[in-house]
Design an enzyme around this catalytic site. Structure first.
Site, PDB file in Angstrom:
ATOM      1  N   MET A   1       0.846  -1.198   0.000  1.00 55.16           N
ATOM      2  CA  MET A   1       0.000   0.000   0.000  1.00 55.16           C
ATOM      3  C   MET A   1       0.884   1.252   0.000  1.00 55.16           C
ATOM      4  O   MET A   1       0.410   2.352   0.335  1.00 55.16           O
ATOM      5  CB  MET A   1      -0.939  -0.006   1.207  1.00 55.16           C
ATOM      6  CG  MET A   1      -1.914  -1.182   1.172  1.00 55.16           C
ATOM      7  SD  MET A   1      -3.432  -0.879   2.081  1.00 55.16           S
ATOM      8  CE  MET A   1      -2.802  -0.644   3.716  1.00 55.16           C
TER       9      MET A   1
ATOM     10  N   LEU B   1       6.653   3.174   1.514  1.00 54.86           N
ATOM     11  CA  LEU B   1       7.508   1.994   1.660  1.00 54.86           C
ATOM     12  C   LEU B   1       8.617   2.190   2.687  1.00 54.86           C
ATOM     13  O   LEU B   1       9.147   3.285   2.856  1.00 54.86           O
ATOM     14  CB  LEU B   1       8.124   1.640   0.297  1.00 54.86           C
ATOM     15  CG  LEU B   1       7.097   1.373  -0.813  1.00 54.86           C
ATOM     16  CD1 LEU B   1       7.807   1.054  -2.125  1.00 54.86           C
ATOM     17  CD2 LEU B   1       6.141   0.247  -0.434  1.00 54.86           C
TER      18      LEU B   1
ATOM     19  N   HIS C   1       9.024  -3.538   3.419  1.00 49.62           N
ATOM     20  CA  HIS C   1       8.599  -3.751   2.032  1.00 49.62           C
ATOM     21  C   HIS C   1       9.813  -4.100   1.155  1.00 49.62           C
ATOM     22  O   HIS C   1       9.741  -4.973   0.296  1.00 49.62           O
ATOM     23  CB  HIS C   1       7.957  -2.475   1.459  1.00 49.62           C
ATOM     24  CG  HIS C   1       6.727  -2.019   2.179  1.00 49.62           C
ATOM     25  ND1 HIS C   1       6.689  -0.868   2.930  1.00 49.62           N
ATOM     26  CD2 HIS C   1       5.480  -2.548   2.250  1.00 49.62           C
ATOM     27  CE1 HIS C   1       5.468  -0.700   3.417  1.00 49.62           C
ATOM     28  NE2 HIS C   1       4.718  -1.710   3.037  1.00 49.62           N
TER      29      HIS C   1
ATOM     30  N   LYS D   1       4.791 -10.067   9.095  1.00 52.11           N
ATOM     31  CA  LYS D   1       4.212  -9.069   9.996  1.00 52.11           C
ATOM     32  C   LYS D   1       2.677  -9.183  10.001  1.00 52.11           C
ATOM     33  O   LYS D   1       2.042  -9.073  11.027  1.00 52.11           O
ATOM     34  CB  LYS D   1       4.634  -7.680   9.534  1.00 52.11           C
ATOM     35  CG  LYS D   1       3.780  -6.575  10.074  1.00 52.11           C
ATOM     36  CD  LYS D   1       4.604  -5.537  10.748  1.00 52.11           C
ATOM     37  CE  LYS D   1       3.768  -4.522  11.470  1.00 52.11           C
ATOM     38  NZ  LYS D   1       2.722  -3.939  10.642  1.00 52.11           N
TER      39      LYS D   1
HETATM   40  P1  AMP Z   1       1.350  -2.950   3.460  1.00 49.54           P
HETATM   41  O1  AMP Z   1       1.943  -1.900   2.588  1.00 49.54           O
HETATM   42  O2  AMP Z   1       1.284  -2.584   4.902  1.00 49.54           O
HETATM   43  O3  AMP Z   1       0.057  -3.529   2.921  1.00 49.54           O
HETATM   44  O4  AMP Z   1       2.377  -4.168   3.433  1.00 49.54           O
HETATM   45  C1  AMP Z   1       2.756  -4.773   2.211  1.00 49.54           C
HETATM   46  C2  AMP Z   1       3.525  -6.032   2.510  1.00 49.54           C
HETATM   47  O5  AMP Z   1       4.693  -5.687   3.273  1.00 49.54           O
HETATM   48  C3  AMP Z   1       2.742  -7.039   3.350  1.00 49.54           C
HETATM   49  O6  AMP Z   1       2.995  -8.338   2.847  1.00 49.54           O
HETATM   50  C4  AMP Z   1       3.315  -6.855   4.730  1.00 49.54           C
HETATM   51  O7  AMP Z   1       3.226  -8.013   5.528  1.00 49.54           O
HETATM   52  C5  AMP Z   1       4.756  -6.523   4.413  1.00 49.54           C
HETATM   53  N1  AMP Z   1       5.370  -5.814   5.533  1.00 49.54           N
HETATM   54  C6  AMP Z   1       4.942  -4.675   6.119  1.00 49.54           C
HETATM   55  N2  AMP Z   1       5.734  -4.364   7.163  1.00 49.54           N
HETATM   56  C7  AMP Z   1       6.682  -5.328   7.224  1.00 49.54           C
HETATM   57  C8  AMP Z   1       7.792  -5.567   8.090  1.00 49.54           C
HETATM   58  N3  AMP Z   1       8.089  -4.769   9.089  1.00 49.54           N
HETATM   59  N4  AMP Z   1       8.557  -6.653   7.852  1.00 49.54           N
HETATM   60  C9  AMP Z   1       8.258  -7.491   6.815  1.00 49.54           C
HETATM   61  N5  AMP Z   1       7.236  -7.317   5.972  1.00 49.54           N
HETATM   62  C10 AMP Z   1       6.450  -6.258   6.174  1.00 49.54           C
END
Ligand code: AMP
Length: 381
Positions: free
Chosen positions: A33, A36, A40, A152
Protein backbone atom coordinates in the site's frame (compact mmCIF):
# COMPACT_ATOMS: atom_id res chain seq x y z
CA UNK A 1 19.60 5.10 -13.47
CA UNK A 2 16.20 5.64 -15.09
CA UNK A 3 13.07 5.90 -12.97
CA UNK A 4 11.11 2.70 -12.40
CA UNK A 5 8.30 2.67 -15.00
CA UNK A 6 4.89 3.25 -13.44
CA UNK A 7 1.95 1.38 -14.95
CA UNK A 8 -1.55 2.43 -13.95
CA UNK A 9 -3.85 0.31 -16.11
CA UNK A 10 -4.61 -3.40 -16.21
CA UNK A 11 -4.22 -3.34 -19.99
CA UNK A 12 -0.69 -1.93 -19.89
CA UNK A 13 0.27 -4.27 -17.07
CA UNK A 14 -0.93 -7.25 -19.11
CA UNK A 15 1.03 -6.09 -22.15
CA UNK A 16 4.20 -5.81 -20.08
CA UNK A 17 3.65 -9.17 -18.41
CA UNK A 18 2.90 -10.83 -21.78
CA UNK A 19 6.21 -9.56 -23.17
CA UNK A 20 8.12 -10.95 -20.21
CA UNK A 21 6.29 -14.27 -20.38
CA UNK A 22 7.14 -14.58 -24.07
CA UNK A 23 10.78 -14.19 -23.07
CA UNK A 24 10.17 -16.96 -20.50
CA UNK A 25 11.01 -14.62 -17.64
CA UNK A 26 9.90 -15.52 -14.15
CA UNK A 27 7.74 -12.80 -12.59
CA UNK A 28 7.32 -11.80 -8.94
CA UNK A 29 4.61 -9.57 -7.50
CA UNK A 30 5.00 -7.65 -4.25
CA UNK A 31 1.63 -6.20 -3.20
CA UNK A 32 1.92 -3.07 -1.02
CA UNK A 33 0.00 0.00 0.00
CA UNK A 34 3.03 2.25 -0.48
CA UNK A 35 4.78 4.55 2.03
CA UNK A 36 7.51 1.99 1.66
CA UNK A 37 10.04 1.08 4.32
CA UNK A 38 12.70 -1.55 4.76
CA UNK A 39 10.05 -4.20 5.51
CA UNK A 40 8.60 -3.75 2.03
CA UNK A 41 12.07 -3.56 0.51
CA UNK A 42 13.01 -6.88 2.10
CA UNK A 43 10.15 -8.37 0.08
CA UNK A 44 11.53 -6.77 -3.09
CA UNK A 45 14.95 -8.17 -2.27
CA UNK A 46 13.50 -11.65 -1.80
CA UNK A 47 11.46 -11.21 -4.99
CA UNK A 48 14.61 -10.43 -6.93
CA UNK A 49 16.10 -13.69 -5.74
CA UNK A 50 12.93 -15.58 -6.66
CA UNK A 51 12.28 -14.14 -10.11
CA UNK A 52 13.70 -12.34 -13.14
CA UNK A 53 11.20 -9.47 -13.03
CA UNK A 54 9.70 -7.76 -10.03
CA UNK A 55 6.39 -5.88 -10.07
CA UNK A 56 5.62 -3.85 -6.95
CA UNK A 57 1.98 -2.86 -6.70
CA UNK A 58 1.13 0.26 -4.76
CA UNK A 59 -2.56 0.50 -4.05
CA UNK A 60 -4.19 1.81 -0.90
CA UNK A 61 -7.09 -0.62 -0.98
CA UNK A 62 -10.28 1.06 0.28
CA UNK A 63 -11.97 -2.34 0.78
CA UNK A 64 -9.66 -3.35 3.61
CA UNK A 65 -10.34 -0.23 5.68
CA UNK A 66 -13.35 0.12 7.96
CA UNK A 67 -15.62 3.20 7.59
CA UNK A 68 -14.01 4.93 10.57
CA UNK A 69 -10.44 3.96 9.76
CA UNK A 70 -7.50 5.90 8.34
CA UNK A 71 -8.04 5.27 4.60
CA UNK A 72 -7.88 8.92 3.54
CA UNK A 73 -5.10 9.73 6.02
CA UNK A 74 -3.03 6.63 5.16
CA UNK A 75 0.51 7.84 4.40
CA UNK A 76 1.27 8.28 0.70
CA UNK A 77 4.74 9.03 -0.65
CA UNK A 78 5.00 8.56 -4.41
CA UNK A 79 8.38 10.24 -4.79
CA UNK A 80 9.92 8.41 -1.86
CA UNK A 81 8.53 5.08 -3.06
CA UNK A 82 9.89 5.66 -6.55
CA UNK A 83 13.38 6.42 -5.20
CA UNK A 84 13.39 3.39 -2.87
CA UNK A 85 12.15 1.01 -5.55
CA UNK A 86 14.70 2.29 -8.03
CA UNK A 87 17.40 1.60 -5.48
CA UNK A 88 15.90 -1.82 -4.66
CA UNK A 89 15.81 -2.84 -8.34
CA UNK A 90 12.07 -3.21 -8.97
CA UNK A 91 11.21 -3.50 -12.67
CA UNK A 92 7.74 -1.96 -12.64
CA UNK A 93 5.52 -0.09 -10.22
CA UNK A 94 1.88 -0.97 -10.71
CA UNK A 95 -0.11 1.92 -9.24
CA UNK A 96 -3.72 1.75 -10.42
CA UNK A 97 -6.41 4.24 -9.46
CA UNK A 98 -9.26 2.93 -7.31
CA UNK A 99 -11.64 3.02 -10.29
CA UNK A 100 -9.31 0.76 -12.27
CA UNK A 101 -9.52 -1.89 -9.58
CA UNK A 102 -13.13 -1.27 -8.57
CA UNK A 103 -14.97 0.16 -11.60
CA UNK A 104 -18.63 1.11 -11.37
CA UNK A 105 -20.69 -2.01 -10.93
CA UNK A 106 -17.95 -3.99 -9.20
CA UNK A 107 -19.78 -6.27 -6.78
CA UNK A 108 -17.72 -9.32 -5.89
CA UNK A 109 -16.20 -10.21 -2.56
CA UNK A 110 -13.66 -12.93 -1.88
CA UNK A 111 -14.16 -14.52 1.52
CA UNK A 112 -11.63 -16.99 2.91
CA UNK A 113 -13.33 -19.15 5.52
CA UNK A 114 -11.89 -20.17 8.86
CA UNK A 115 -8.92 -17.86 9.26
CA UNK A 116 -10.79 -14.69 8.35
CA UNK A 117 -13.11 -13.86 11.20
CA UNK A 118 -10.59 -13.74 14.04
CA UNK A 119 -7.75 -11.50 15.24
CA UNK A 120 -7.69 -8.30 13.13
CA UNK A 121 -10.90 -9.18 11.36
CA UNK A 122 -12.82 -9.46 14.63
CA UNK A 123 -12.25 -5.77 15.34
CA UNK A 124 -11.99 -4.74 11.68
CA UNK A 125 -14.88 -6.70 10.10
CA UNK A 126 -14.38 -7.20 6.38
CA UNK A 127 -10.66 -6.43 6.55
CA UNK A 128 -9.48 -9.87 5.41
CA UNK A 129 -12.24 -10.04 2.77
CA UNK A 130 -10.91 -6.72 1.45
CA UNK A 131 -7.36 -8.07 1.38
CA UNK A 132 -8.43 -11.37 -0.24
CA UNK A 133 -10.47 -9.55 -2.88
CA UNK A 134 -7.70 -7.17 -3.92
CA UNK A 135 -5.00 -9.86 -3.84
CA UNK A 136 -7.14 -12.13 -6.02
CA UNK A 137 -7.53 -9.28 -8.50
CA UNK A 138 -3.82 -8.43 -8.45
CA UNK A 139 -2.94 -12.09 -9.02
CA UNK A 140 -5.33 -12.29 -11.97
CA UNK A 141 -3.96 -9.05 -13.40
CA UNK A 142 -0.22 -9.68 -13.00
CA UNK A 143 -0.27 -13.50 -13.21
CA UNK A 144 3.02 -13.74 -11.33
CA UNK A 145 4.98 -16.94 -10.75
CA UNK A 146 5.60 -15.90 -7.17
CA UNK A 147 3.90 -13.46 -4.81
CA UNK A 148 5.57 -12.09 -1.70
CA UNK A 149 4.11 -11.31 1.73
CA UNK A 150 5.56 -10.31 5.08
CA UNK A 151 5.11 -12.32 8.26
CA UNK A 152 4.21 -9.07 10.00
CA UNK A 153 0.66 -9.56 8.67
CA UNK A 154 0.53 -13.24 9.59
CA UNK A 155 -3.25 -13.54 9.38
CA UNK A 156 -3.14 -12.06 5.89
CA UNK A 157 -0.41 -14.54 4.94
CA UNK A 158 -2.36 -17.61 6.08
CA UNK A 159 -5.55 -16.30 4.46
CA UNK A 160 -3.74 -15.85 1.14
CA UNK A 161 -2.21 -19.31 1.42
CA UNK A 162 -5.70 -20.75 1.82
CA UNK A 163 -7.11 -18.60 -0.97
CA UNK A 164 -4.42 -19.77 -3.39
CA UNK A 165 -4.91 -23.39 -2.31
CA UNK A 166 -8.72 -23.26 -2.48
CA UNK A 167 -8.91 -21.52 -5.86
CA UNK A 168 -6.01 -23.46 -7.43
CA UNK A 169 -4.23 -20.24 -8.30
CA UNK A 170 -0.92 -21.22 -9.92
CA UNK A 171 1.41 -19.04 -7.89
CA UNK A 172 4.09 -19.71 -5.33
CA UNK A 173 3.81 -17.79 -2.05
CA UNK A 174 7.04 -16.62 -0.45
CA UNK A 175 7.11 -15.01 2.98
CA UNK A 176 9.70 -12.74 4.53
CA UNK A 177 10.38 -12.35 8.26
CA UNK A 178 9.40 -9.21 10.13
CA UNK A 179 11.88 -6.38 9.75
CA UNK A 180 12.28 -4.41 12.97
CA UNK A 181 13.90 -1.28 14.28
CA UNK A 182 16.91 -1.86 16.51
CA UNK A 183 14.66 -1.52 19.54
CA UNK A 184 12.32 -4.26 18.31
CA UNK A 185 9.46 -2.18 16.93
CA UNK A 186 8.18 -3.82 13.74
CA UNK A 187 8.49 -1.45 10.80
CA UNK A 188 5.11 -0.19 9.62
CA UNK A 189 3.91 2.68 7.47
CA UNK A 190 1.65 3.58 10.40
CA UNK A 191 4.63 4.14 12.73
CA UNK A 192 4.74 7.60 11.14
CA UNK A 193 1.62 8.45 13.17
CA UNK A 194 3.42 7.92 16.50
CA UNK A 195 4.33 11.00 18.52
CA UNK A 196 7.94 11.05 19.82
CA UNK A 197 6.67 9.98 23.24
CA UNK A 198 4.59 7.15 21.81
CA UNK A 199 7.54 6.08 19.69
CA UNK A 200 9.53 5.55 22.88
CA UNK A 201 6.81 3.37 24.37
CA UNK A 202 6.01 1.44 21.17
CA UNK A 203 8.91 -1.11 21.37
CA UNK A 204 7.38 -2.48 24.56
CA UNK A 205 4.84 -4.24 22.37
CA UNK A 206 7.57 -6.44 20.95
CA UNK A 207 9.32 -6.82 24.31
CA UNK A 208 6.13 -7.97 26.02
CA UNK A 209 5.27 -10.33 23.15
CA UNK A 210 8.78 -11.77 23.30
CA UNK A 211 8.56 -12.32 27.05
CA UNK A 212 5.19 -14.03 26.62
CA UNK A 213 6.52 -16.25 23.82
CA UNK A 214 9.45 -17.24 25.99
CA UNK A 215 7.34 -17.88 29.10
CA UNK A 216 4.96 -20.09 27.07
CA UNK A 217 7.86 -21.99 25.54
CA UNK A 218 9.11 -22.66 29.06
CA UNK A 219 5.81 -24.23 30.05
CA UNK A 220 4.15 -21.36 31.98
CA UNK A 221 0.34 -21.54 31.94
CA UNK A 222 -0.82 -19.89 28.73
CA UNK A 223 -3.81 -18.12 30.30
CA UNK A 224 -1.67 -16.54 33.01
CA UNK A 225 1.03 -15.45 30.61
CA UNK A 226 -1.49 -13.87 28.26
CA UNK A 227 -3.29 -12.09 31.10
CA UNK A 228 -0.03 -10.70 32.42
CA UNK A 229 1.05 -9.62 28.95
CA UNK A 230 -2.26 -7.90 28.33
CA UNK A 231 -2.27 -6.06 31.65
CA UNK A 232 1.37 -5.05 31.22
CA UNK A 233 0.50 -3.55 27.87
CA UNK A 234 -2.52 -1.76 29.36
CA UNK A 235 -0.42 -0.43 32.23
CA UNK A 236 2.16 0.83 29.74
CA UNK A 237 -0.37 3.00 27.92
CA UNK A 238 -1.55 0.67 25.15
CA UNK A 239 -5.22 -0.05 24.52
CA UNK A 240 -5.23 -3.77 23.81
CA UNK A 241 -7.31 -5.11 20.95
CA UNK A 242 -6.07 -8.71 21.33
CA UNK A 243 -3.16 -10.57 22.87
CA UNK A 244 -3.53 -14.25 22.01
CA UNK A 245 -1.80 -17.56 21.41
CA UNK A 246 -2.99 -19.24 18.24
CA UNK A 247 -1.99 -22.15 16.04
CA UNK A 248 0.37 -20.78 13.39
CA UNK A 249 -1.52 -22.33 10.47
CA UNK A 250 -5.18 -22.66 11.50
CA UNK A 251 -5.21 -19.61 13.80
CA UNK A 252 -7.25 -21.65 16.31
CA UNK A 253 -6.75 -20.28 19.86
CA UNK A 254 -4.41 -22.43 21.97
CA UNK A 255 -4.80 -22.95 25.70
CA UNK A 256 -1.61 -24.98 25.83
CA UNK A 257 1.34 -25.43 23.57
CA UNK A 258 0.61 -28.19 21.06
CA UNK A 259 2.70 -27.62 17.96
CA UNK A 260 3.74 -24.51 16.03
CA UNK A 261 1.97 -21.50 17.50
CA UNK A 262 2.42 -17.75 17.63
CA UNK A 263 1.48 -14.99 19.99
CA UNK A 264 -0.43 -12.26 18.22
CA UNK A 265 -1.08 -8.74 19.43
CA UNK A 266 -2.91 -5.69 18.19
CA UNK A 267 -2.91 -2.52 20.25
CA UNK A 268 -3.74 1.13 19.97
CA UNK A 269 -1.18 3.66 21.09
CA UNK A 270 -2.84 7.05 20.91
CA UNK A 271 -4.44 7.10 17.47
CA UNK A 272 -2.06 4.50 16.02
CA UNK A 273 -2.98 0.83 15.66
CA UNK A 274 0.04 -1.47 15.89
CA UNK A 275 0.17 -5.21 15.22
CA UNK A 276 2.92 -7.72 15.83
CA UNK A 277 3.39 -11.46 16.27
CA UNK A 278 6.09 -13.88 17.27
CA UNK A 279 6.61 -17.63 17.05
CA UNK A 280 6.91 -19.68 20.21
CA UNK A 281 10.57 -20.59 20.29
CA UNK A 282 11.30 -24.28 20.01
CA UNK A 283 8.07 -25.34 18.29
CA UNK A 284 8.12 -23.06 15.30
CA UNK A 285 10.14 -25.21 12.92
CA UNK A 286 12.80 -27.83 12.66
CA UNK A 287 15.47 -25.11 12.52
CA UNK A 288 14.08 -23.45 15.62
CA UNK A 289 14.28 -26.73 17.48
CA UNK A 290 17.85 -27.20 16.37
CA UNK A 291 18.92 -23.73 17.52
CA UNK A 292 20.12 -23.76 21.15
CA UNK A 293 18.26 -21.28 23.38
CA UNK A 294 20.33 -19.32 25.92
CA UNK A 295 19.79 -20.46 29.49
CA UNK A 296 18.68 -17.61 31.75
CA UNK A 297 18.91 -17.08 35.49
CA UNK A 298 15.89 -18.60 37.27
CA UNK A 299 14.37 -15.30 38.40
CA UNK A 300 14.13 -14.12 34.81
CA UNK A 301 12.30 -17.23 33.67
CA UNK A 302 9.06 -16.41 35.48
CA UNK A 303 6.11 -14.60 33.90
CA UNK A 304 7.01 -11.78 36.32
CA UNK A 305 9.58 -10.78 33.76
CA UNK A 306 6.62 -9.49 31.80
CA UNK A 307 5.71 -7.12 34.56
CA UNK A 308 9.25 -5.83 34.79
CA UNK A 309 9.04 -4.71 31.19
CA UNK A 310 6.78 -1.80 32.06
CA UNK A 311 9.14 -0.55 34.76
CA UNK A 312 12.05 -0.41 32.38
CA UNK A 313 13.20 3.15 31.71
CA UNK A 314 12.39 4.40 28.25
CA UNK A 315 15.31 5.41 26.09
CA UNK A 316 14.85 7.10 22.74
CA UNK A 317 16.36 5.53 19.64
CA UNK A 318 18.71 8.42 19.10
CA UNK A 319 19.82 8.58 22.70
CA UNK A 320 20.17 4.85 22.79
CA UNK A 321 22.22 4.72 19.64
CA UNK A 322 24.49 7.46 20.89
CA UNK A 323 24.95 6.20 24.44
CA UNK A 324 28.07 4.28 25.34
CA UNK A 325 25.84 1.78 27.15
CA UNK A 326 23.96 1.09 23.95
CA UNK A 327 27.16 0.48 22.09
CA UNK A 328 28.54 -1.82 24.74
CA UNK A 329 25.14 -3.51 25.07
CA UNK A 330 25.51 -4.70 21.51
CA UNK A 331 28.72 -6.45 22.39
CA UNK A 332 27.58 -7.89 25.74
CA UNK A 333 25.48 -10.89 26.55
CA UNK A 334 21.77 -10.17 27.04
CA UNK A 335 19.55 -9.75 30.10
CA UNK A 336 21.20 -7.27 32.40
CA UNK A 337 18.42 -5.71 34.41
CA UNK A 338 18.05 -2.69 36.63
CA UNK A 339 20.36 -0.48 34.61
CA UNK A 340 19.35 2.47 32.46
CA UNK A 341 20.14 0.67 29.24
CA UNK A 342 18.01 -2.33 30.13
CA UNK A 343 15.13 -1.36 27.86
CA UNK A 344 17.20 -1.56 24.76
CA UNK A 345 19.01 -4.67 25.84
CA UNK A 346 15.92 -6.45 27.03
CA UNK A 347 14.19 -5.86 23.75
CA UNK A 348 17.17 -6.95 21.70
CA UNK A 349 17.75 -10.08 23.73
CA UNK A 350 14.07 -10.95 23.78
CA UNK A 351 14.06 -10.60 20.03
CA UNK A 352 17.11 -12.77 19.68
CA UNK A 353 15.52 -15.45 21.83
CA UNK A 354 12.06 -15.32 20.38
CA UNK A 355 12.80 -15.20 16.69
CA UNK A 356 14.62 -18.11 15.25
CA UNK A 357 16.47 -17.66 13.02
CA UNK A 358 17.25 -14.10 14.14
CA UNK A 359 15.87 -11.49 11.81
CA UNK A 360 17.83 -8.53 10.63
CA UNK A 361 16.67 -5.81 8.32
CA UNK A 362 18.80 -7.27 5.58
CA UNK A 363 17.89 -10.92 6.09
CA UNK A 364 15.08 -12.46 4.16
CA UNK A 365 13.99 -16.02 3.48
CA UNK A 366 11.49 -17.85 1.38
CA UNK A 367 9.01 -20.00 3.24
CA UNK A 368 8.80 -22.68 0.62
CA UNK A 369 11.51 -24.40 -1.39
CA UNK A 370 12.85 -22.53 -4.38
CA UNK A 371 11.14 -23.35 -7.62
CA UNK A 372 12.61 -26.05 -9.77
CA UNK A 373 12.55 -23.71 -12.76
CA UNK A 374 16.05 -22.73 -13.81
CA UNK A 375 17.03 -19.26 -12.54
CA UNK A 376 17.84 -16.74 -15.21
CA UNK A 377 20.03 -13.71 -15.13
CA UNK A 378 18.21 -10.42 -15.15
CA UNK A 379 17.92 -9.15 -18.69
CA UNK A 380 18.71 -5.69 -20.01
CA UNK A 381 15.50 -3.84 -20.87
P1 AMP B 1 1.35 -2.95 3.46
O1 AMP B 1 1.94 -1.90 2.59
O2 AMP B 1 1.28 -2.58 4.90
O3 AMP B 1 0.06 -3.53 2.92
O4 AMP B 1 2.38 -4.17 3.43
C1 AMP B 1 2.76 -4.77 2.21
C2 AMP B 1 3.53 -6.03 2.51
O5 AMP B 1 4.69 -5.69 3.27
C3 AMP B 1 2.74 -7.04 3.35
O6 AMP B 1 2.99 -8.34 2.85
C4 AMP B 1 3.32 -6.85 4.73
O7 AMP B 1 3.23 -8.01 5.53
C5 AMP B 1 4.76 -6.52 4.41
N1 AMP B 1 5.37 -5.81 5.53
C6 AMP B 1 4.94 -4.67 6.12
N2 AMP B 1 5.73 -4.36 7.16
C7 AMP B 1 6.68 -5.33 7.22
C8 AMP B 1 7.79 -5.57 8.09
N3 AMP B 1 8.09 -4.77 9.09
N4 AMP B 1 8.56 -6.65 7.85
C9 AMP B 1 8.26 -7.49 6.82
N5 AMP B 1 7.24 -7.32 5.97
C10 AMP B 1 6.45 -6.26 6.17
Amino acid sequence: MAAVPVISTIKNLRTRVATWKKEDQRIALVPTMGALHQGHLSLVELARREADRVIVSIFVNPKQFGPKEDFSAYPRDEAGDQAKLKQAGADVIYAPEAKEIYPDGFDTKVHVGGVSDVLCDASRPGHIDGVATVVTKLLMQAQPDVVLFGEKDWQQLVAIRQLVRDLDIPVKIAAAPIVREDDGLALSSRNAYLSPKEREVAPLLHAILAEAARAISEGRPVDTVLKIGESTLANSGFRVDYFELRDAETLIPQKALDGPARVFAAVHLGKTRLIDNLPIPGVESAEAQAAPQPVKPAEERTPDALVKAKAVPQVSNKARAASPQAKSAKAQSPQVKGKPQAASRQVKSAKARAESPPVKADTVQAESPASDRPRRRRGGA
